[in-house]
Design a protein around this motif. Sequence first.
Motif, short mmCIF file in Angstrom:
data_model
loop_
_atom_site.label_atom_id
_atom_site.label_comp_id
_atom_site.label_asym_id
_atom_site.label_seq_id
_atom_site.Cartn_x
_atom_site.Cartn_y
_atom_site.Cartn_z
N VAL A 115 -2.00 -38.15 116.67
CA VAL A 115 -0.75 -38.47 115.96
C VAL A 115 -0.52 -39.97 115.97
CG1 VAL A 115 1.78 -38.27 116.12
CG2 VAL A 115 0.35 -36.24 116.33
N SER A 116 -0.78 -40.55 117.11
CA SER A 116 -0.56 -41.99 117.24
C SER A 116 -1.59 -42.77 116.40
CB SER A 116 -0.64 -42.35 118.72
OG SER A 116 -0.91 -43.70 118.88
N ALA A 117 -2.85 -42.39 116.53
CA ALA A 117 -3.90 -43.13 115.82
C ALA A 117 -3.76 -43.00 114.30
CB ALA A 117 -5.27 -42.61 116.26
N LEU A 118 -3.33 -41.83 113.84
CA LEU A 118 -3.27 -41.60 112.40
C LEU A 118 -1.84 -41.67 111.84
CD1 LEU A 118 -6.01 -38.95 112.57
CD2 LEU A 118 -6.07 -40.78 110.90
N GLN A 119 -0.93 -42.13 112.66
CA GLN A 119 0.46 -42.34 112.22
C GLN A 119 1.04 -41.07 111.57
OE1 GLN A 119 -0.07 -45.69 109.64
NE2 GLN A 119 -1.09 -46.85 111.24
N LEU A 120 1.00 -39.98 112.33
CA LEU A 120 1.45 -38.69 111.78
C LEU A 120 2.81 -38.27 112.31
CD1 LEU A 120 -1.92 -36.72 112.04
CD2 LEU A 120 -0.82 -37.50 109.96
N GLY A 121 3.46 -39.14 113.08
CA GLY A 121 4.70 -38.76 113.75
C GLY A 121 5.76 -38.19 112.82
N ALA A 163 -4.70 -46.35 93.85
CA ALA A 163 -5.38 -47.59 94.22
C ALA A 163 -4.64 -48.35 95.32
CB ALA A 163 -5.53 -48.47 92.98
N ASP A 164 -3.28 -48.34 95.26
CA ASP A 164 -2.53 -49.12 96.25
C ASP A 164 -2.57 -48.49 97.64
OD1 ASP A 164 -1.13 -47.12 95.07
OD2 ASP A 164 0.83 -48.07 95.24
N LEU A 165 -2.78 -47.17 97.70
CA LEU A 165 -2.87 -46.50 99.00
C LEU A 165 -4.27 -46.62 99.61
CD1 LEU A 165 -1.00 -43.08 98.50
CD2 LEU A 165 -0.38 -44.93 100.04
N ARG A 166 -5.24 -46.84 98.71
CA ARG A 166 -6.64 -46.76 99.13
C ARG A 166 -6.99 -47.84 100.17
NH1 ARG A 166 -10.15 -46.01 93.92
NH2 ARG A 166 -8.56 -44.47 93.49
N THR A 167 -6.49 -49.04 99.96
CA THR A 167 -6.84 -50.14 100.88
C THR A 167 -6.37 -49.83 102.30
OG1 THR A 167 -6.50 -51.60 99.02
CG2 THR A 167 -6.69 -52.65 101.16
N GLY A 168 -5.10 -49.40 102.40
CA GLY A 168 -4.56 -49.07 103.71
C GLY A 168 -5.33 -47.91 104.35
N ALA A 169 -5.68 -46.92 103.52
CA ALA A 169 -6.38 -45.74 104.05
C ALA A 169 -7.75 -46.13 104.59
CB ALA A 169 -6.53 -44.69 102.94
N ARG A 170 -8.42 -47.04 103.89
CA ARG A 170 -9.74 -47.47 104.36
C ARG A 170 -9.64 -48.15 105.73
NH1 ARG A 170 -10.78 -49.85 98.57
NH2 ARG A 170 -12.03 -48.21 97.60
N GLN A 171 -8.63 -49.00 105.85
CA GLN A 171 -8.46 -49.72 107.13
C GLN A 171 -8.17 -48.74 108.26
OE1 GLN A 171 -5.40 -52.49 106.12
NE2 GLN A 171 -6.81 -53.94 105.16
N LEU A 172 -7.32 -47.76 107.94
CA LEU A 172 -6.95 -46.77 108.96
C LEU A 172 -8.17 -45.96 109.40
CD1 LEU A 172 -4.46 -45.43 110.42
CD2 LEU A 172 -4.57 -43.71 108.64
N VAL A 173 -8.96 -45.52 108.43
CA VAL A 173 -10.15 -44.72 108.76
C VAL A 173 -11.12 -45.54 109.60
CG1 VAL A 173 -12.22 -43.67 107.74
CG2 VAL A 173 -9.98 -43.16 106.81
N LYS A 174 -11.29 -46.80 109.23
CA LYS A 174 -12.21 -47.66 109.97
C LYS A 174 -11.75 -47.78 111.43
CE LYS A 174 -14.34 -52.21 109.86
NZ LYS A 174 -14.26 -53.56 109.38
N ARG A 175 -10.43 -47.99 111.59
CA ARG A 175 -9.91 -48.17 112.94
C ARG A 175 -10.06 -46.88 113.76
NH1 ARG A 175 -4.76 -49.35 111.75
NH2 ARG A 175 -3.95 -47.41 112.61
N VAL A 176 -9.78 -45.76 113.14
CA VAL A 176 -9.85 -44.48 113.87
C VAL A 176 -11.28 -44.15 114.28
CG1 VAL A 176 -9.60 -41.98 113.56
CG2 VAL A 176 -7.78 -43.51 112.84
N ALA A 196 -15.50 -52.18 102.40
CA ALA A 196 -14.27 -52.25 103.18
C ALA A 196 -14.46 -51.67 104.58
CB ALA A 196 -13.16 -51.50 102.46
N LEU A 197 -15.30 -50.66 104.68
CA LEU A 197 -15.49 -50.00 105.98
C LEU A 197 -16.62 -50.64 106.78
CD1 LEU A 197 -15.06 -46.32 104.84
CD2 LEU A 197 -13.53 -47.57 106.33
N GLY A 198 -17.34 -51.55 106.15
CA GLY A 198 -18.45 -52.21 106.82
C GLY A 198 -19.54 -51.25 107.24
#
Lengths: 219, 489
Positions: A115-121, A163-176, A196-198
């Motif tokens: 929940v914390s990592a994926l901001q699901l609160g 498209a505007d959600l995609r950038t944030g989603a990529r960063q989140l997935v990379k971090r998780v 984006a995900l390297g």
Amino acid sequence: MSVIKNLIRDYGDFKIEIPSWEIADQGLTALWGPSGSGKTSVFRLLIGLESCPGLEWNFGGTDLAKLPVPERRLGVVFQSLELFPHLTARQNIEFAFRARHIPLAEREPALQRLVSALQLGNCLERPARLLSGGEQQRVAIARALAGRPRFLFLDEPFSALDADLRTGARQLVKRVIEEFSIPTLLITHDREDVEALGARLVRLREGRLVPDDTFSAPL
Amino acid sequence: MENHVRTLARLGLGVILICPVFAILFFAHSWSWPDTAALLSVLQSTLSQSIVSAAISLVLGTIGALGLLSFAGQPRYRWFELACLLPGFLPPLLVILPVFRWGSWVGHYPFGWHGIVLVHSLMCIGLVAVAVARLIQSKLGGMIELAWVEGASRWSLIRQGLLGYLRADFLLLGFYLVTLCFSSFAVPLVMGGAQSLTIEVLIYEKIRQGGAWSEAFVLSIIQLVFLFAFSLVLRRGIVVPPRGRSQVRFLSWRLGITVPLAITFLVVVGQVAGLVTGLAQLMAARELLLALPRLIANTMLVGLGAGVVAFLLMNLVAALSPHWGLDRFLVGYSSPSPVITAFAFLLFGFYGYWGSHGAMILGLSLLSLPSLYRLFGRAAILSLGRQVQVARVAGASWSLIFRVIIFPQVRSHFLWLAGLAGFWASGDFALSSIVAESNSTLGLMAKAYMSSYQLELATALSWILLLVSGIIFAVFGGWAHVSHQESYS
């Protein structure tokens, strides 16, 4: 390295032909190719949703290809996400705990970490069908990780997002993925996902893996 | 281990569905070829009535579809669809009754071949109208819009689009109707009277009157061969697409709607005509009045029982799905005839009050299962395919998947289907007439009065039947509603 051998399947009008493939057993690898190149077929064959008689997949000394699908211990996020619409976000995630028989005492801490990592609160108690596209995607990733998979598959995970959600989603997935240190195979047709995900890039064309210098991809 | 259990369960389900044929095979002891001339005559009659009924339904149903399309996109379209579907979904008794009342231009009881064709067509035309209208919207919608913009004539669209592009769909639909009429028993039994005009009625006569099991067995095998051949053609399956959103009014012909609506009107008015006299006669018929509570209770028992068994069977199918082989079997499978099913239950020793009503419940739910699966259940099950895949990859057992993923999502669909099965079963008089020891249900009693031309009393009973069937449907419908709320609250 996990080693895949004989990933060969003839569909009549199309053939997947990958005699040998080494996938890193850590970090993120991207299988990239244009539409019709066979990405989804490779994905389904590896997961075990389609049969591939000669396939071997040596992962840490275990041949995953010889195991029944539930025992391969894989996590998967389909392009269509396939959340269980009648369950809440929490129940979707808890389903993976139940499926993998995660001990009861370990479930709540594991859930809180996801929940914390994926901001699901904010959306945990809402029915899955009422979640926004971005929330649904995060719940699908949490569900895939909840079962403590040895390998994570992401099939075009960003294609359904604006498209505007995609950038944030990529960063989140990379971090998780980094946080959970889980080897991941990303299936995508979008070169920006790879950059984006390297991710390490593996190119697929007409059912075959091709070296970098034989195929110039449109950016 | 779990997979072996599932495989065994699938085999078990298959055996249960085809057990009536095995029963006849087991008890027949010997093979005896029926009189060839009689066989050829009845085959010719069965085939010809099936083909003519299908052709009439296709032609008039397509005209109805063109009428239905003129209301596409309007709120009342849904109501017109329901009105078209009504004669096909009502128990056959309620469609036959108006024909008895006003069908003198076809002949008098027994109406024979023409009567069978007439009733089959009345039941199928509305179904065809809805199916063809949806096919046109989903497959020709874009083409029609383009042709409209480019100024094509309606005739060229009908010739090249409707008759050209949809030719394969029409053939498939035609085959489906032929199969439906070929294996029909209730309609030929009443309309044909004592004449064995179809192979189904001939089997009935062979066993019931002559006790000629061996001949009946050969006849049933011949019938199954035909049905199997039809199922090979139908293996693609009839899929009625959802309503489309395309602008198709260019192809429509508003007057066409009068065809299916006139049939529905006829059927509805057929129930009303003579009702007052029928109720007066009912009040005066002391014996019938005294028997009424028993008839109602038995009808409720059969309807509710068949609904519950159908619900359990559908859930069993869902629990054993997705499975390619099971799906193919249920799509291509044609139930053994009601006659064979009924006699199989008698051979198994289903006698006495509970035996005969148990046979009605089990037999009617077994017979309705393929239709319920093909028409509605399959889509509900297949729509969960990807979720099941996700759950399997996540490591879930089949029992967990069924309990948590499949059952909560299909429960309300299946309860509606159970209501439909109960609705059909409560109005049955075909299979019931073989297994019942007396006219113990409303359907059987109404059929008895109809056959003796006491149409007013039959009308009064059919209204009570309709009320009871409606209550049964409402019980399952209410349960479905509550289940849906529970699952998605």
